[in-house]
Design an enzyme around this catalytic site. Sequence first.
Site, PDB file in Angstrom:
ATOM      1  N   ASP A   1      -2.748  11.016 -12.578  1.00  0.00           N
ATOM      2  CA  ASP A   1      -2.623   9.666 -13.647  1.00  0.00           C
ATOM      3  C   ASP A   1      -3.270  10.148 -14.450  1.00  0.00           C
ATOM      4  O   ASP A   1      -4.608  10.942 -14.879  1.00  0.00           O
ATOM      5  CB  ASP A   1      -2.858   8.656 -12.382  1.00  0.00           C
ATOM      6  CG  ASP A   1      -2.512   7.617 -13.402  1.00  0.00           C
ATOM      7  OD1 ASP A   1      -2.186   7.550 -14.173  1.00  0.00           O
ATOM      8  OD2 ASP A   1      -2.888   6.114 -12.837  1.00  0.00           O
TER       9      ASP A   1
ATOM     10  N   ASP B   1       5.567   2.224 -12.802  1.00  0.00           N
ATOM     11  CA  ASP B   1       4.610   0.537 -12.123  1.00  0.00           C
ATOM     12  C   ASP B   1       5.545  -0.431 -11.640  1.00  0.00           C
ATOM     13  O   ASP B   1       5.140  -1.222 -11.533  1.00  0.00           O
ATOM     14  CB  ASP B   1       3.359   0.579 -12.667  1.00  0.00           C
ATOM     15  CG  ASP B   1       2.283   1.466 -12.762  1.00  0.00           C
ATOM     16  OD1 ASP B   1       2.315   2.453 -12.519  1.00  0.00           O
ATOM     17  OD2 ASP B   1       1.812   1.592 -14.190  1.00  0.00           O
TER      18      ASP B   1
HETATM   19  C1  DGJ Z   1      -1.286   3.214 -13.119  1.00  0.00           C
HETATM   20  C2  DGJ Z   1      -0.361   3.557 -12.210  1.00  0.00           C
HETATM   21  O1  DGJ Z   1       0.713   3.899 -12.511  1.00  0.00           O
HETATM   22  C3  DGJ Z   1      -0.479   2.934 -10.818  1.00  0.00           C
HETATM   23  O2  DGJ Z   1      -0.073   3.301 -10.203  1.00  0.00           O
HETATM   24  C4  DGJ Z   1      -2.397   3.084 -10.855  1.00  0.00           C
HETATM   25  O3  DGJ Z   1      -2.824   3.835  -9.787  1.00  0.00           O
HETATM   26  C5  DGJ Z   1      -3.211   3.066 -12.290  1.00  0.00           C
HETATM   27  N1  DGJ Z   1      -2.356   3.370 -12.998  1.00  0.00           N
HETATM   28  C6  DGJ Z   1      -4.528   2.372 -11.507  1.00  0.00           C
HETATM   29  O4  DGJ Z   1      -5.045   2.289 -12.391  1.00  0.00           O
END
Ligand code: DGJ
Length: 688
Positions: free
Chosen positions: A446, A509
Amino acid sequence: MTILVDIEKQLFGLQTKSSLYVLGVDQLGLVRHVYWGERLESLEYFEMNPIHGITSNERPIDMTPEEYPVFGGLRYKEHCLKVNFSDMTRELVYRYAGFTANDETLVIHLEDVYYDFKIDLHYVVHEEYDLLERFVRIKNDSTDVVEVEKIHSAQFHVPSENLNFSNYHGHWGCEARLYREKVEFSKIVFENRRGISTHHHNPFFVLDKQATETSGEVYFGALKLTGNFSGVVEPTPYGETLVQLGINSHDFCLSLEAGEEFVAPAIIYGYTTGGFEKMSHILHRFARSKMLREELRPVLYNSWEATGFNVRCDEQIKLAHRAALMGAELFVIDDGWFGQRHGEEAGLGDWYVNPEKFPEGLAPLIKAVKAEGMKFGIWIEPEMVSPNSWLYQQHPDWIYHYETRDNDLARHQYVLNVAKPEVKQFIYEMIDELLTTYEIDYIKWDANRPITQAGAKKDVWYRHIENVYDIVRRIKDRHPTVLIEACASGGGRIDYGALSVFDDVWTSDNTDAYDRLSIQKGFSYIYPTKAMRAWVTDSPNFISRREIPLLFRFHVAMMGSLGIGANVLEFNEDEMELSKELIAEYKEIRPLIQDGDFYRLENSSNQDYQFYQYVKDDEAVLFAFLPKTQLPHRGARIKLRGLDRFSAYEVQFSNHQVKKSGDYLMKVGLDVFLLGDYESEIIKINKI
Ligand code: DGJ
């Protein structure tokens, strides 16, 4: 023969299955673009006529559609390359210095007439994929440093009439919003300046001439770069439109030491008369065969939406058990397992297992996951550090910052200066150690904030991502079976740079199934559905507050690489049973979904239907969605695509079956009738 050369006329042709791209060296020694369009078999009738203006007010050098214009001379259109020599000469004057070619590659060699500076234009033909690839290599053979202020990877030319330009716009939770605008008289600029990722525009161009989904001319290209890219479309006064893509020159400067060379990121590009569908197929097939790892992507369970930062070993084991009962093949623990990570405020950089949450380390969870027959995956955000972390206390100078300024915080975190060798090495060793210590099969990588305060060297924007790619490649060399997903606050790292090294991407997300339909559709124009991670999550959705039945949520997520992100501890027996059935069904059709051709079908009804189809060999599958029924509550007749006209097919609906010929299904269509809100159905079509 894929590379055609006419030495006498100084013409070069690049032939793919159905296109031809021609360039040549003209009387002024400029490398000129000659033709890009449908395939011809030879260069015989192409000419390199001199370019004249109507009067001496029009300079040939500015009128020439150059393959790679440099900054210098009487050129006033966009240029690809701008350098400063040490004596402060700030212009390039190149001359053609020959070519080299083999079966698939053509290199045009250019050099400055005075300085020992070389530019090689590389063209690669992927004939069977109907795709070309370009990149540029520059070399400073002088004894002094040369500063490179701008380096775009290529320039293309498209005849200008009736052109539309398409790209994505969007932001967090709202990725891949495809838009299309008419190319008129002003420049179109699309770019990213955030360093890490881009939800806002994307490094590709699509220029079409009134194309539809299934017909019409489309010119397209996609840059293999994550981070700061820029693209420009410039209609020139001379009857063509130029388009460029490359590293963003915003706050960019690269020093090329004596003897040093630099290779700019490549662009894959193509031309079709078959509309947007054909463009997508060309890109998808190339990505699947030449870029992505071959194996089918596992059905994963990710606990992020279920437990957030509040991960505890015993609860994760329970989740893993339920996920395995459903048929998940990979269990991924997301953010929160390490350091003092109880929320966004702390812990990034401290990649040790949190002892309160995992008193006996990760081993019991991994053991339980493996005992359930699943693989194990873990989340990391290696380019970042929290101010409140041991790593930051030890190495405050490892972040992008200025000594005289307060450090910029975003999402409570700083960005590590990955361009520094010691930081790069730290990240590599940290991941290597994690993978060596634990049986980890999958990494979700990430990156949740943009770069600021980039420091003294203006090449860091590029060096950062170059080092990220390098770390991923080295990790994969050492741990060849580990799959690595690219994520940046959802879909911030969807690009062909990421797909050159990562195995799939987190799409958004936003996991609301209705929103996802349009995000996924946008994604599919350029990027392959195999790389598109899609989860089934809880209802009501945490962003939209919308309630959507589980079946519809599954069907939407089954259109990519399926994942489950719901709190399955709260699922009742019916929901567990349905999930199990649907995951089993997904596994059956997975080869079609991940490795088949994807079709966005036209909804010709007056209802709100959406239809998507996948075809692989003798099988096809149709996804039908009706988010909202409306007056007059009718069905739709939907024309299928990509079938064999001369074969008969068995069409399996959820409650009945029909037999039709491929010809009938593609010309007359298939009757589909859904009623209600958030109705959906998967229809299987098999050759008899
Ligand atoms: C952003 C990601 O897109 C989410 O799926 C998740 O992993 C969060 N970060 C965790 O902080």
